[in-house]
Design an enzyme around this catalytic site. Structure first.
Site, mmCIF file in Angstrom:
data_model
loop_
_atom_site.group_PDB
_atom_site.id
_atom_site.type_symbol
_atom_site.label_atom_id
_atom_site.label_comp_id
_atom_site.label_asym_id
_atom_site.label_seq_id
_atom_site.Cartn_x
_atom_site.Cartn_y
_atom_site.Cartn_z
ATOM 1 N N ARG A 30 32.119 46.516 46.099
ATOM 2 C CA ARG A 30 31.534 46.695 44.777
ATOM 3 C C ARG A 30 32.345 47.705 43.958
ATOM 4 N NH1 ARG A 30 27.294 43.596 44.759
ATOM 5 N NH2 ARG A 30 26.225 43.254 46.740
ATOM 6 N N ILE A 32 33.063 50.675 41.607
ATOM 7 C CA ILE A 32 32.373 51.970 41.512
ATOM 8 C C ILE A 32 31.791 52.196 40.112
ATOM 9 C CG2 ILE A 32 34.335 53.420 40.761
ATOM 10 C CD1 ILE A 32 33.535 55.361 43.050
ATOM 11 N N ASN A 88 43.819 41.965 35.906
ATOM 12 C CA ASN A 88 44.629 42.607 34.880
ATOM 13 C C ASN A 88 46.027 42.888 35.432
ATOM 14 O OD1 ASN A 88 42.363 42.755 33.119
ATOM 15 N ND2 ASN A 88 41.666 44.627 34.146
ATOM 16 N N HIS A 101 43.838 43.084 42.329
ATOM 17 C CA HIS A 101 42.415 42.900 42.603
ATOM 18 C C HIS A 101 41.828 41.940 41.587
ATOM 19 C CE1 HIS A 101 43.189 46.497 40.193
ATOM 20 N NE2 HIS A 101 42.101 46.196 39.494
HETATM 21 P P1 AMP Z 1 41.688 47.724 36.823
HETATM 22 O O1 AMP Z 1 41.408 48.638 35.654
HETATM 23 O O2 AMP Z 1 41.736 46.269 36.489
HETATM 24 O O3 AMP Z 1 42.905 48.186 37.597
HETATM 25 O O4 AMP Z 1 40.431 47.867 37.776
HETATM 26 C C1 AMP Z 1 40.292 48.940 38.659
HETATM 27 C C2 AMP Z 1 38.853 49.004 39.022
HETATM 28 O O5 AMP Z 1 38.703 49.793 40.180
HETATM 29 C C3 AMP Z 1 37.951 49.624 37.947
HETATM 30 O O6 AMP Z 1 36.981 48.672 37.533
HETATM 31 C C4 AMP Z 1 37.341 50.834 38.651
HETATM 32 O O7 AMP Z 1 36.002 51.066 38.283
HETATM 33 C C5 AMP Z 1 37.477 50.437 40.110
HETATM 34 N N1 AMP Z 1 37.518 51.538 41.057
HETATM 35 C C6 AMP Z 1 38.252 52.666 40.965
HETATM 36 N N2 AMP Z 1 38.065 53.434 42.050
HETATM 37 C C7 AMP Z 1 37.185 52.770 42.848
HETATM 38 C C8 AMP Z 1 36.603 53.045 44.117
HETATM 39 N N3 AMP Z 1 36.880 54.163 44.803
HETATM 40 N N4 AMP Z 1 35.737 52.138 44.632
HETATM 41 C C9 AMP Z 1 35.438 51.024 43.947
HETATM 42 N N5 AMP Z 1 35.980 50.691 42.755
HETATM 43 C C10 AMP Z 1 36.837 51.557 42.214
#
Ligand code: AMP
Length: 115
Positions: A30, A32, A88, A101
């Site tokens: 999930r 965060i 992205n 991701h």
């Molecule tokens: P992006 O901006 O497409 O690189 O997405 C990165 C995503 O990772 C964002 O939606 C963040 O909220 C999520 N994220 C960052 N750190 C964590 C974490 N420790 N656990 C879960 N999601 C995270």
């Protein structure tokens, strides 16, 4: 494994995450900071920094992110209403973690085009 990669640290169990799916090639947890009632990130076990770094040999791995998304959406009950699976690439598109991701978002109406 990239030693300074946040998602590699989650894969290694060094940083906790709410895991919802695991396979030989992919793991999902999930987000965060969820942007929808369902917001799950599907990542490959292999460290690939961006879409631009995907190699021809990675096709099966990258495809497995989508079969994971399909299963996650079905389990979350959003498969029929609809959901978004989006990745992205680089800062200009909003990438902030440089381990590819797939964002799986659903559970609310999603506008198009995204901002
Ligand atoms: P992006 O901006 O497409 O690189 O997405 C990165 C995503 O990772 C964002 O939606 C963040 O909220 C999520 N994220 C960052 N750190 C964590 C974490 N420790 N656990 C879960 N999601 C995270």
């Amino acid at each position: 494994m990239s030693s300074d990669c946040l998602f590699c640290k989650i894969l290694a169990g060094e940083i906790p995450a709410d895991l919802v799916y695991e396979s030989d090639t992919a793991v999902a947890f999930r987000d965060i900071n969820p942007q929808a009632p369902t917001h799950v990130l599907v990542i490959p076990r292999k460290h690939i920094a961006t879409i631009n770094d995907i190699e021809p040999d990675d096709q099966q791995i990258v495809g497995s992110l989508y079969t994971a998304a399909r299963e996650i959406a079905a389990a979350a009950g959003i498969a029929e209403d609809g959901y978004r699976a989006v990745m992205n690439c680089n800062e200009g598109a909003g990438q902030s973690v440089f381990h590819i991701h797939l964002h799986v978002l659903g559970g609310r109406a999603l506008g198009w085009p995204p901002g």
